[in-house]
Design an enzyme around this catalytic site. Structure first.
Site, PDB file in Angstrom:
ATOM      1  N   GLN B 131      -8.665  -1.624 -10.865  1.00  0.00           N
ATOM      2  CA  GLN B 131      -9.145  -1.600  -9.483  1.00  0.00           C
ATOM      3  C   GLN B 131      -9.094  -0.176  -8.929  1.00  0.00           C
ATOM      4  OE1 GLN B 131      -7.858  -4.507  -6.165  1.00  0.00           O
ATOM      5  NE2 GLN B 131      -6.440  -2.808  -5.918  1.00  0.00           N
ATOM      6  N   GLY B 132     -10.199   0.312  -8.398  1.00  0.00           N
ATOM      7  CA  GLY B 132     -10.225   1.659  -7.826  1.00  0.00           C
ATOM      8  C   GLY B 132     -10.392   1.611  -6.318  1.00  0.00           C
ATOM      9  N   TYR B 133      -9.286   1.417  -5.622  1.00  0.00           N
ATOM     10  CA  TYR B 133      -9.327   1.372  -4.152  1.00  0.00           C
ATOM     11  C   TYR B 133      -8.657   2.624  -3.561  1.00  0.00           C
ATOM     12  CZ  TYR B 133     -10.878  -3.546  -3.653  1.00  0.00           C
ATOM     13  OH  TYR B 133     -11.578  -4.718  -3.664  1.00  0.00           O
ATOM     14  N   SER B 134      -7.328   2.749  -3.784  1.00  0.00           N
ATOM     15  CA  SER B 134      -6.559   3.803  -3.118  1.00  0.00           C
ATOM     16  C   SER B 134      -7.006   5.188  -3.561  1.00  0.00           C
ATOM     17  CB  SER B 134      -5.065   3.658  -3.440  1.00  0.00           C
ATOM     18  OG  SER B 134      -4.572   2.465  -2.916  1.00  0.00           O
ATOM     19  N   SER B 166      -3.587   0.504 -11.670  1.00  0.00           N
ATOM     20  CA  SER B 166      -2.838  -0.129 -12.761  1.00  0.00           C
ATOM     21  C   SER B 166      -3.757  -0.313 -13.951  1.00  0.00           C
ATOM     22  CB  SER B 166      -2.330  -1.517 -12.374  1.00  0.00           C
ATOM     23  OG  SER B 166      -1.812  -1.514 -11.094  1.00  0.00           O
ATOM     24  N   GLU B 249      -6.472 -14.273  -3.063  1.00  0.00           N
ATOM     25  CA  GLU B 249      -5.132 -14.727  -3.417  1.00  0.00           C
ATOM     26  C   GLU B 249      -4.746 -15.847  -2.455  1.00  0.00           C
ATOM     27  OE1 GLU B 249      -2.797 -14.464  -5.642  1.00  0.00           O
ATOM     28  OE2 GLU B 249      -1.584 -15.747  -4.359  1.00  0.00           O
ATOM     29  N   SER B 368       1.754  -2.059   2.095  1.00  0.00           N
ATOM     30  CA  SER B 368       3.179  -1.800   2.319  1.00  0.00           C
ATOM     31  C   SER B 368       3.743  -2.790   3.343  1.00  0.00           C
ATOM     32  CB  SER B 368       3.366  -0.375   2.854  1.00  0.00           C
ATOM     33  OG  SER B 368       2.809  -0.287   4.152  1.00  0.00           O
ATOM     34  N   ASN B 369       5.067  -2.868   3.393  1.00  0.00           N
ATOM     35  CA  ASN B 369       5.715  -3.731   4.386  1.00  0.00           C
ATOM     36  C   ASN B 369       5.181  -3.445   5.795  1.00  0.00           C
ATOM     37  OD1 ASN B 369       7.318  -4.888   2.469  1.00  0.00           O
ATOM     38  ND2 ASN B 369       9.273  -4.211   3.332  1.00  0.00           N
ATOM     39  N   GLU B 370       4.988  -2.172   6.076  1.00  0.00           N
ATOM     40  CA  GLU B 370       4.575  -1.784   7.425  1.00  0.00           C
ATOM     41  C   GLU B 370       3.164  -2.291   7.739  1.00  0.00           C
ATOM     42  OE1 GLU B 370       6.157   0.113   5.185  1.00  0.00           O
ATOM     43  OE2 GLU B 370       8.060   0.130   6.251  1.00  0.00           O
TER      44      GLU B 370
END
Lengths: 361, 386
Positions: B131-134, B166, B249, B368-370
């Site tokens: 996957q190429g997102y970030s 990944s 998901e 992230s959590n935030e």
């Protein structure tokens, strides 16, 4: 597998919520808590006679609705939202214990009295009283503290020892040898009394070898009931807090737009929703998977209690100064949270119990 | 409310269990327990062969419609398969991205020609995806993507950089979010392209993490090419497609993941008993809390299975990521001073050390959590944006 509530169950929730929104208003709750010695008497009558809520899970042959504990849980959750001071929780837990003893001795007439509108209470710490039998007559003596809604109940179920064997007894609270002293309470929405028994006549509801198991099971059902009540209170408390964060403006904007507060509310949501899932699951195990109840009951009580405590303490802080006033309801939720935790023996004891039952320690 | 499995569910479970039992044998036997987060580098060739074996037996893309080669399996059956897979300690899957992210995206948004071209390779376990997102400048703020693509002579020419990819080292293809309208900003002007990984215009550089291992890579695009047809949705509609990918998901993976968590927690408990730290009231309390929270996650995952409500995935992510990070801290505390030295050079970690370090990534990747808290506050609780 289906986790959703059935249509009937959803309808029950809407009916109970609608009734309580009309009648169990914050003013009514306040008045009952502060002046009515923790008892909304006239509303209680309507809940049991008009709405027939205490006989939901009682056998239809005895006049009940024959529902499961899931339905009882829904009513507990809705009442929990209001903090209405009524003896619903101890009465339905007593009804559950009586229903399981229904083929035994005097349980049936007691269930019929609940159907007819009687309130009951249940005290499950066996350390406070003991009973003896002589010539078929049972008497019980001791001092039982923290009896929930004792002052408004007709009879009590007591965990005790009968001739040194664990047993569940029924005692008439207006009968000879029973004296109730209502105590002023930290959480005024919950009435507590000390029950002094001096050779009070009692009926035994359990066979000699089955007492310990019946008491343990009643405790687990009580834990589930407490979890559902806490979930309702926690959800309502969070709703009130979120509404305030919309309304209250400082620095020219609603304070709910500040990320420092948003993230704390998100964490409260993350505490509440899984606790709600656990409590719902636990209500199903009462009849759906009785083998799981010994673990899931205390587990639900622990996480629901944690959620209510976290939400109610943050509620005071997020309301700022107004949240510290007597006038605002925030403290009612906070006091309910702490007293519920203390009355179940404390968080640590509950966690240890779960660890033992899970085979960890 | 009825939380019992039906007879057909039990039959399906027996079928899955039987197949895994029969097939995790011979050379595949040594795959048990390999792969997964923090250990993606293990047995990679053999795990690719295992993926093809799963595909040949029809165990990939269970939930896809039959006309696409799936089984039209119910969500609960997908859960059962994933649970049995985890219980068998079968290896970490090498094509999670292809099966669970790209395949449903193709079915929902892709042209029929793309579906015909790419679904069979995923379902047979033959074509692996990343996957190429970030990007370095687009992490939590994904709409800040700057990698660009332009149509030149019938193909897309791609230039830019992706990061935290990944499985980039062995993937055959990458689904990439790129800017195809020069000068466009934020969510507009983005497109969702499918790009072959093995070509001169692509360079993969592994990122060495705090674990000393490399699960993630940087991917550099320097005049990389893909056919003009390899675009999912319309040009300029990439944001909607990418958000759709993230929305597939629906809780299946969460329930299966908990089986692995149970195994990890059981191992920590076993270790605490063996070395006597269970007698430490702090350690035993943390173990019981971890056990309780894992049960709670299960009940919550069951209640929200299949939920498409905004925020359901965020609650689940916050729960498991924080839980797993705490488990890492518990595991290393149970190990005690022995955890301060390594089993080998240059930087060989044992199980607890790897868990302790790798779980720091859990609360950062995949939102992230935030960011999860932002989503809950804005979309579930409806708190005002300003």
């Amino acid at each position: 597998m289906r986790f959703e509530f059935s249509e009937d169950q959803q309808e029950l929730r809407q009916t109970v919520r609608g009734f309580l929104e009309r009648h169990a208003t914050p003013d009514v709750v306040r008045a009952a808590a502060e002046q009515g010695s923790g008892f909304a008497g006239s509303l209680w009558k309507r809940l049991v006679t008009e709405m027939e809520l205490t006989s939901l899970a009682i056998d239809p042959a005895l006049g009940g609705a024959g529902a499961s504990f899931v339905e009882v849980g829904i009513a507990l959750e809705e009442l929990g939202r209001t903090l209405l001071p009524v003896p619903f929780l101890p009465t339905v837990v007593a009804a559950a214990a009586l229903s399981e003893a229904a083929d035994h001795h005097g349980a049936v007439p007691l269930l019929e009295r609940i159907v007819a509108g009687a309130a009951a209470t249940i005290a499950l710490d066996a350390a406070h009283a003991s009973a003896t039998s002589r010539g078929g007559a049972i008497t019980v003596s001791g001092t039982v503290p923290f009896v929930a809604d004792g002052a408004h109940a007709e009879f009590a179920l007591l965990a005790t020892t009968l001739d040194n064997q664990p047993a569940l007894l029924a005692v008439e609270l207006a009968g000879p040898g029973a004296q109730l002293d209502a105590q002023p309470t930290l959480d005024q929405t919950r009435s507590l009394a000390t029950l002094t028994l001096s050779s009070a006549p009692a009926a035994c509801l359990t066979a000699p070898a089955a007492g310990a198991q019946a008491i343990a099971r009643a405790r687990d059902v009580l834990a589930v009931a407490s979890a559902m009540e806490s979930i309702g209170a926690a959800a309502r408390c969070l709703e009130l807090t979120l509404a305030y964060l919309h309304d209250r403006h400082q620095f020219g904007r609603p304070i709910g737009s500040f990320q420092a507060l948003k993230h704390r509310c998100a964490d409260l949501h993350v505490a509440l929703e899984p606790a709600r899932s656990t409590a719902y699951y636990a209500t199903w195990t009462v009849t759906g998977a009785p083998d799981e109840l010994a673990v899931v009951g205390p587990l639900a009580q622990l996480v629901a209690g944690d959620a209510l405590l976290a939400i109610s303490r943050e509620s005071i802080q997020l309301h700022g100064g107004i949240g510290f006033t007597w006038e605002h309801d925030a403290h009612l939720f906070f006091k309910r949270a702490k007293s519920s935790e203390l009355l179940c023996g404390g968080r640590r004891a509950l966690r240890t119990l779960i660890g033992q039952r899970a085979g960890i320690v | 409310m009825d939380l019992r499995y039906g007879v057909e569910d039990d039959d399906f479970r027996a079928e899955v269990r039987e197949w895994l039992e029969q097939n995790l044998r011979g050379e595949f036997a040594r795959l048990r327990g390999t792969g997964g987060s923090g250990r993606e580098h293990e047995e990679i060739e053999l795990r690719m062969a295992w993926e093809r074996a799963l595909g040949a037996a029809g165990w990939i893309g269970l939930g896809l419609p039959r006309e696409w080669g799936g089984r039209s399996a119910t969500l609960l059956q997908q859960v059962i398969f994933a649970e049995e897979y985890a219980k068998a300690d079968a290896p970490g899957r090498v094509n999670h991205m292809g099966e669970h992210l790209l395949a449903p995206t193709l079915v929902t948004f892709g042209a029929i020609t793309l579906q015909r071209r790419f679904l069979p390779g995923i379902l047979r376990g033959e074509e692996l995806w990343c996957q190429g997102y970030s990007e370095p400048g687009a992490g939590s703020d994904l709409a800040a993507v700057r990698t660009r693509a332009l149509l030149e002579d019938g193909s897309w020419r791609i230039d830019g950089q992706k990061v935290w990819t990944s499985n980039a080292a062995f993937a055959d293809w990458c689904f990439v979010l790129v800017r195809t309208e020069p000068g466009s900003e934020r969510h507009r002007g983005l497109s969702y392209l499918l790009v072959p990984m093995r070509q001169p215009g692509i360079e993969v550089r592994p990122i060495v993490q705090i674990t000393g291992t490399s699960e993630f890579s940087e991917v550099f695009f320097d005049g990389a090419r893909t056919d003009a047809s390899c675009i999912v949705g319309e040009a300029g509609d990439g944001w909607r497609v990418a958000m759709g990918t993230l929305g597939f998901e629906r809780g299946v993976a969460t329930l299966a993941q908990q089986i692995g968590f149970e195994r990890e927690l059981a191992h920590v408990l076993e270790l605490a008993r063996a070395n006597g730290t269970i007698a430490d009231p702090d350690i035993s309390a943390r173990i019981i809390d971890a056990w309780i929270e894992l049960r709670v996650m299960r009940y919550h995952a069951l209640r929200t299975l299949g939920s498409i409500e905004p925020g359901a995935a965020s609650v689940s992510k916050l729960l498991w990521a924080n839980w797993h990070r705490r488990l890492g801290e518990l595991a290393i505390d149970v190990r005690g001073p022995g955890a301060t030295t390594l089993t080998g050079t240059p930087y060989e970690l044992d199980r607890e050390q790897a868990l302790f370090l790798f779980s720091r990534a859990d609360t950062i990747y995949a939102g992230s959590n935030e960011i999860q808290r932002n989503i809950i506050a804005d979309r579930v609780l409806g708190l005002p944006r300003r």
